[in-house]
Enzyme design. Structure first.
Site, PDB file in Angstrom:
ATOM      1  N   LYS A 153       0.839  -1.207   0.000  1.00 22.91           N
ATOM      2  CA  LYS A 153       0.000   0.000   0.000  1.00 22.91           C
ATOM      3  C   LYS A 153       0.871   1.254   0.000  1.00 22.91           C
ATOM      4  O   LYS A 153       2.075   1.190   0.257  1.00 22.91           O
ATOM      5  CB  LYS A 153      -0.941  -0.021   1.207  1.00 22.91           C
ATOM      6  CG  LYS A 153      -0.258  -0.138   2.550  1.00 22.91           C
ATOM      7  CD  LYS A 153      -1.283  -0.315   3.660  1.00 22.91           C
ATOM      8  CE  LYS A 153      -0.586  -0.448   5.016  1.00 22.91           C
ATOM      9  NZ  LYS A 153      -1.553  -0.584   6.125  1.00 22.91           N
ATOM     10  N   TYR A 174      15.389  30.007   8.897  1.00 24.92           N
ATOM     11  CA  TYR A 174      14.216  30.686   9.442  1.00 24.92           C
ATOM     12  C   TYR A 174      14.177  30.600  10.965  1.00 24.92           C
ATOM     13  O   TYR A 174      14.465  29.555  11.543  1.00 24.92           O
ATOM     14  CB  TYR A 174      12.934  30.059   8.887  1.00 24.92           C
ATOM     15  CG  TYR A 174      12.712  30.295   7.415  1.00 24.92           C
ATOM     16  CD1 TYR A 174      12.489  31.575   6.912  1.00 24.92           C
ATOM     17  CD2 TYR A 174      12.696  29.235   6.523  1.00 24.92           C
ATOM     18  CE1 TYR A 174      12.282  31.798   5.565  1.00 24.92           C
ATOM     19  CE2 TYR A 174      12.478  29.436   5.164  1.00 24.92           C
ATOM     20  CZ  TYR A 174      12.266  30.718   4.695  1.00 24.92           C
ATOM     21  OH  TYR A 174      12.054  30.932   3.363  1.00 24.92           O
TER      22      TYR A 174
END
Length: 370
Positions: free
Chosen positions: A39, A256
């Site tokens: 999956k 940042y």
């Protein structure tokens, strides 16, 4: 494929899947079948290539999450039985029944709706009944399992073929694992195909091997159980490149939020990977990469397209130098499980977060089996 022009890419070793299946077979013996879980695009490894490899491997069933994934597996020519491990939408019932996929059922309400749809299209729906022994997700309660089993078996258009459950923490909680296994015992004499064991239970609960095992993590080459990792080969490596090298003086802030300030003069490399590629932002000021065999820490926050690392101790760094995010470089190694620990998550999330912006390069190497 030439990777010199790539900024970030994954290399998938297709030989690793065969090796890992052989290793799993050594653990479980000859009787149980193996269901490969593919999956989420084969956990980010690439569904098509993995499925094509499984067609010739020691694998007897395929596990997916949805009808669309099952259809993809079939499109690649795989004729193995396919089980939808998640509950199906009602709109998926007809397509799944017509294709002959195995559906997971957890309630009488589902069984009634599925039987009604099967009658309407004049087909039989093939089913694996799931029992919730402690996972707290899909599955009928053990107390209600036998009535549901009887309902399915007496419904004309439902064909019950298997019964299964799912361990919640087979790698960390032996008491819960034993309790779950005990709750499943009343179904162990059934003539249906029985399955319970995931990768961790392969090692921690050998009784749970039953008729079928469902390795996910181990199939892709990672173990949550101690020394077993040495017997597996991780299929995925993740690489990137340095785009710029700068010398920073003491007291310079990085990225940042200015969450990192250089404590001394440092050589900093900017690497062309970020959360836009699936490199988790939680690795800010936590993660490490390998540059020419040297472990280099991430400095400051991960940005969308770039990370900054300390390469002061790394030799021969320059524009274009290859960087290993996951994989081996000389004597050093970073596993997906290592990265997951730094990011306070699990390897599955590491793999499935690698975005399509990162090309997958497939290779096959010769592996000598003992």
């Amino acid at each position: 494929m030439d990777t010199t022009s790539l900024r970030s890419w994954c290399e998938i070793d297709l030989s690793a899947f065969e090796h890992n299946l052989r290793t799993i077979r050594e653990v479980i013996g000859n009787h149980p079948e193996i269901m490969a879980i593919v999956k989420a695009d084969a956990y980010g490894h690439g569904l098509k290539k993995v499925v094509l490899k499984l067609k010739k491997a020691d694998c007897q069933m395929i596990g997916v999450a949805s009808l669309s994934e099952a259809n993809e597996v079939r499109k690649y020519g795989c004729k193995l039985p396919i089980l939808l491990l998640s509950a199906a939408l009602r709109t998926e019932y007809a397509g799944a029944i017509r294709a002959g996929f195995l559906l997971t059922l957890s309630s009488i309400a589902e069984a009634r709706e599925l039987n009604r749809e099967a009658v309407r299209i004049k087909r039989k729906a093939h089913i694996h009944l799931k029992v919730d022994t402690g996972m707290g997700r899909l599955g009928v309660s053990p107390a209600d399992a036998l009535p549901l089993k009887h309902f399915i078996e007496t419904s004309p258009n439902l064909a019950l073929e298997g019964i299964y459950s799912h361990f919640a923490s087979a790698d960390t909680d032996n008491d819960l694992t034993k309790k779950q296994w005990s709750l499943f015992q009343s179904f162990s004499e059934s003539s249906l195909k029985k399955h319970f064991a995931n990768s961790a239970a392969l090692l921690n609960c050998s009784d749970s091997h039953l008729d079928l095992v469902r390795p996910g993590l181990a199939f892709y080459g990672i173990s949550s159980i101690g020394n077993f990792q040495k017997k597996l080969i991780p299929a995925l490596s993740w690489k990137s490149r340095i785009t710029l090298v700068k010398n920073f003086a003491k007291g310079k802030t990085i990225s940042y939020g200015a969450t990192y300030k250089t404590p001394r003069q440092m050589k900093i490399a900017i690497i062309s990977v970020g959360y836009g590629d699936g490199y988790l932002r939680y690795l800010s000021n936590r993660g490490q990469v390998l540059v020419n065999g040297t472990r280099c820490p991430i400095l400051g926050r991960v940005t969308m397209d770039q990370i900054m690392v300390d390469v002061t101790k790394a030799p021969e760094v320059d524009n274009g130098t290859e960087v290993t995010l996951i994989g081996q470089d000389r004597q050093e190694k970073i596993l997906a499980s290592h990265m997951a620990t730094w990011a306070k998550t699990i390897p599955y999330e590491i793999w499935t977060h690698i975005t399509p912006r990162v090309p997958r390069i497939y290779r096959t190497r010769s592996i000598r089996f003992s």
